[in-house]
Structures are given as C-alpha cells and as structure tokens.
Design a protein around this motif. Structure first.
Motif, PDB file in Angstrom:
ATOM      1  N   LEU A  58      94.919  23.057 -33.793  1.00  7.85           N
ATOM      2  CA  LEU A  58      93.668  23.159 -33.045  1.00  7.85           C
ATOM      3  C   LEU A  58      93.584  22.142 -31.912  1.00  7.85           C
ATOM      4  N   ILE A  59      94.118  20.947 -32.145  1.00  9.69           N
ATOM      5  CA  ILE A  59      93.954  19.860 -31.187  1.00  9.69           C
ATOM      6  C   ILE A  59      95.116  19.775 -30.198  1.00  9.69           C
ATOM      7  N   ALA A  60      96.338  19.813 -30.729  1.00  8.48           N
ATOM      8  CA  ALA A  60      97.519  19.633 -29.870  1.00  8.48           C
ATOM      9  C   ALA A  60      98.621  20.588 -30.303  1.00  8.48           C
ATOM     10  N   PRO A  61      98.458  21.877 -30.041  1.00  6.37           N
ATOM     11  CA  PRO A  61      99.468  22.851 -30.480  1.00  6.37           C
ATOM     12  C   PRO A  61     100.790  22.646 -29.734  1.00  6.37           C
ATOM     13  N   ALA A  62     101.883  22.837 -30.478  1.00  2.00           N
ATOM     14  CA  ALA A  62     103.210  22.666 -29.886  1.00  2.00           C
ATOM     15  C   ALA A  62     103.986  23.978 -29.849  1.00  2.00           C
ATOM     16  N   GLY A  63     103.348  25.079 -30.177  1.00  2.00           N
ATOM     17  CA  GLY A  63     104.007  26.368 -30.134  1.00  2.00           C
ATOM     18  C   GLY A  63     104.777  26.708 -31.390  1.00  2.00           C
ATOM     19  N   ALA A  64     104.577  25.935 -32.467  1.00  2.00           N
ATOM     20  CA  ALA A  64     105.247  26.217 -33.730  1.00  2.00           C
ATOM     21  C   ALA A  64     104.627  27.446 -34.387  1.00  2.00           C
ATOM     22  N   GLU A  65     105.287  27.926 -35.449  1.00  2.00           N
ATOM     23  CA  GLU A  65     104.804  29.133 -36.132  1.00  2.00           C
ATOM     24  C   GLU A  65     103.388  28.945 -36.665  1.00  2.00           C
ATOM     25  N   ASN A  66     103.141  27.801 -37.282  1.00  2.00           N
ATOM     26  CA  ASN A  66     101.804  27.552 -37.820  1.00  2.00           C
ATOM     27  C   ASN A  66     100.749  27.515 -36.716  1.00  2.00           C
ATOM     28  N   ASP A  67     101.115  26.977 -35.561  1.00  2.00           N
ATOM     29  CA  ASP A  67     100.179  26.944 -34.431  1.00  2.00           C
ATOM     30  C   ASP A  67      99.783  28.355 -34.005  1.00  2.00           C
ATOM     31  N   LEU A  68     100.762  29.244 -33.942  1.00  4.00           N
ATOM     32  CA  LEU A  68     100.486  30.625 -33.535  1.00  4.00           C
ATOM     33  C   LEU A  68      99.631  31.347 -34.564  1.00  4.00           C
ATOM     34  N   ILE A  69      99.921  31.120 -35.845  1.00  2.00           N
ATOM     35  CA  ILE A  69      99.135  31.760 -36.904  1.00  2.00           C
ATOM     36  C   ILE A  69      97.681  31.317 -36.823  1.00  2.00           C
ATOM     37  N   VAL A  70      97.472  30.019 -36.652  1.00  2.71           N
ATOM     38  CA  VAL A  70      96.109  29.483 -36.618  1.00  2.71           C
ATOM     39  C   VAL A  70      95.369  29.975 -35.383  1.00  2.71           C
ATOM     40  N   GLN A  71      95.973  29.852 -34.225  1.00  2.27           N
ATOM     41  CA  GLN A  71      95.265  30.136 -32.984  1.00  2.27           C
ATOM     42  C   GLN A  71      95.083  31.627 -32.713  1.00  2.27           C
ATOM     43  N   GLN A  72      96.093  32.429 -33.006  1.00  4.76           N
ATOM     44  CA  GLN A  72      96.050  33.839 -32.632  1.00  4.76           C
ATOM     45  C   GLN A  72      95.536  34.751 -33.739  1.00  4.76           C
ATOM     46  N   LEU A  73      95.613  34.313 -34.991  1.00  2.00           N
ATOM     47  CA  LEU A  73      95.213  35.174 -36.102  1.00  2.00           C
ATOM     48  C   LEU A  73      93.999  34.636 -36.856  1.00  2.00           C
ATOM     49  N   ARG A  74      94.125  33.442 -37.377  1.00  2.00           N
ATOM     50  CA  ARG A  74      93.097  32.980 -38.315  1.00  2.00           C
ATOM     51  C   ARG A  74      91.856  32.417 -37.643  1.00  2.00           C
TER      52      ARG A  74
END
Length: 334
Positions: A43-59
């Motif tokens: 949420l604060i400093a996404p680096a493009g990792a898999e978890n970042d994409l799941i959180v930002q684009q899906l959840r």
C-alpha cells in the motif's frame, strides 16, 4: 442523556475499529495469505512484486467495494424499515432490486452486453425506474403515499418485474447465464474502473440518507404530528425514497442483489441505538460494511483455493441468525 450519548459515541468508535480490522482481513486473507507487513508495503511503497499486484489490483478494490456496498445496504435497510414501518422490509420490497435485474437482462437480451462495465448503468437506471414506479403508484389517491401504500405498491411492482425477468431469461441462454452470475451477489470485481463509476452515487446516497434522519424521526410519530412539527411529509418521503434508490441501485449494479444485509443490520443497530435515526443510520452503515467484508473473507477461506460468493455466505448465515433474533427478541414495532 449525557451518558447515553457517550455510550453511542463509544459504540461508533468500536464499530470503526471492527471495520478497520475487517478491511485488514479482507486485504490479507484469501487463496494466498499475505502477511500484514507485506500488505503495508504494497500500500505504501509497492515494488511490483506478486503480493503488491494481488493487494493493489485485486483485494484493495474488492475491499472498497465491500465497504461501500455494505454501508449502502445497511443504510438503505434502515431507511426502508423506517419509511414503511415494516420490520421485515429489505431492498426487494420497493421494486429496486427487481428493476435492476430486469435492466441487466434487457441489456444482455436486447443489446448483447455481457460485461459488468457495460451493464452497470442499465442496472442503476432500472433500479431508479423501479423505485419511481413504486412511489408513483403508492402516491395515488387523496392521502398520497403512506407506509402501507408504498409497501403494497412495492410488492406488486416487484412481482411484475420478476415475472418479466423470468420470461426473458427462459427464452435466451446468454441472458440466463449472465443473470445467474449477477444474481448470486459478489464483490469480486475484476475492473477497478467500475468502482469509481458507482462510488460517487453511493456516497451521494449516503449523504441523502443521513440528511433524511431528522425527518424520519418525525414521521415515526405519525404524519399529522410530523406536519405539526413543521416537516413536509411528502418531501421527506421523496428524499428517503431517492436515497434508497440510489444506495440499493448502486450496490446492486456493481455487486448484484446481496441479501439479508438490509434486513438484519438495522435490527442489530436498533438494539444499541434505539429508534433515533440520527444514530441508527451511522450504526447501520458501519455494521453493514463490516458484515459484508467478514462474510466475504469467510467465503474465501472455507473453500480455499476456490471461494464461496458473499451473497451465498450471507444467505447461509443471515437466515438462521435472523430467525434466532426474531425468536429471542421479538421484532421491534416501527
């Protein structure tokens, strides 16, 4: 009075805390569990990792939809029960859900639209038209609209719209498939742009609902008393119906008809706040948002890696809960 106000303010603070926890669970839990530290990082400093994409684009979009839809349905349920003085009023009683359903089927049947992004506006307009039809019919006659005429008109319009919807889906397989998916009720949107389309309407509906609180308190004393206190009864009902139509129409357009939130939540809120709608409405909004999110989280966990849609979970949990509520505490007279 002071102690009661403090208790209510404390209750609001507790519900806000429950909602924050529900949001965190909604973002972290699912087919893949994500640690809260990784959620914060995404949420604060996404680096493009898999978890970042799941959180930002899906959840995250899913969580925001759950908050808005749950709050909207909780508010709408409290308004419906107040305006109709019917303790079992829910979003289906004023023809709003059925109007949205018919519009979705017409969008697929007549225009070949099959995506949520395409038919969301049809559902919203259908919900508004259904509410307008109910109010127009319920206002006929010398006395204008009353809780009884609105409830009767709503049941009649709902039955008609449901019959038309059934007739269409039985003649077209594509319409039937789309309708079945929409009818289940889900906050799992795949296009975040849909959220930003409907969010302004839901926020506007919430503002209208809260503005209707004082007038609804007066209406609960009877129309004659409300007029004596200086309230314009017809305008108060129109404002309330507009708020209900916008709230339920927006929620149904993006999520489908999610059941039991508008029915159960106001009764739980009323247990803590009493019949004062100035407190009942905010409590209902927070409770509705938390209930939808928690039901969605449970639905993701019970069948992992698959999931059970939130509409199914709420129906499974809401029905026995409401039966227990009725048996133990008898429905409050409105």
């Amino acid at each position: 009075m002071g102690s009661r106000r403090r208790r209510r303010l404390l209750g609001l603070a507790v519900l806000l805390g429950v909602l924050v926890v529900s949001c965190l669970l909604s973002v972290a839990a699912g087919a893949k569990s994500i640690p809260l530290g990784d959620v914060w990082q995404a949420l604060i400093a996404p680096a493009g990792a898999e978890n970042d994409l799941i959180v930002q684009q899906l959840r995250l979009p899913r969580t925001l939809v759950g908050v808005l839809a749950g709050a909207a349905l909780g508010l709408a349920g409290a308004l419906m029960q107040g305006h109709t003085r019917n303790p079992i009023a829910d979003p289906g009683i004023l023809g709003i859900t059925q109007g949205a359903a018919l519009a979705v089927v017409l969008a697929v049947y007549s225009f070949g639209i099959s995506s949520l992004y395409g038919y969301i506006w049809f559902a919203f307009v259908g919900a508004l038209l259904g509410a307008i039809a109910v109010f127009a019919i319920g206002s006929m006659g010398r006395g204008g609209s009353t809780p009884v005429t609105l409830a009767l008109a709503g049941m009649a319009i709902s039955a008609l719209l449901q019959a038309l919807t059934s007739a269409l889906v039985l003649t077209d397989q594509e319409s039937l498939d789309t309708y079945r998916f929409w009818k289940v009720g889900s906050i799992a949107i795949t296009d975040p742009g849909v959220l930003w389309q409907v969010a302004p309407f839901l926020v506007a509906g919430m503002v209208l609902a809260l503005a209707n609180a004082s007038g609804l308190n007066a209406l609960s004393l009877g129309d004659d008393v409300a007029r004596g206190l200086g309230h314009r009864v017809e305008w108060t009902r129109r404002l309330g119906l507009l708020a209900i139509a916008v709230l339920v129409g927006g929620a149904a357009a993006v999520c489908g008809p999610i059941s039991f939130v508008g029915l159960v939540v106001p009764h739980i809120a009323r247990f803590f706040t009493g019949s004062d709608h100035r407190w009942l409405l905010p409590f209902s909004a927070l409770l509705g948002a938390s209930l939808v999110l928690l039901a969605d989280v449970v639905g993701r966990l019970v069948a992992r890696p698959a999931e059970v849609q939130v509409g199914v979970m709420l129906a499974m949990v809401g029905a026995p809960f409401f039966i227990a509520l009725v048996r133990r505490r008898r429905l409050v007279r409105l």
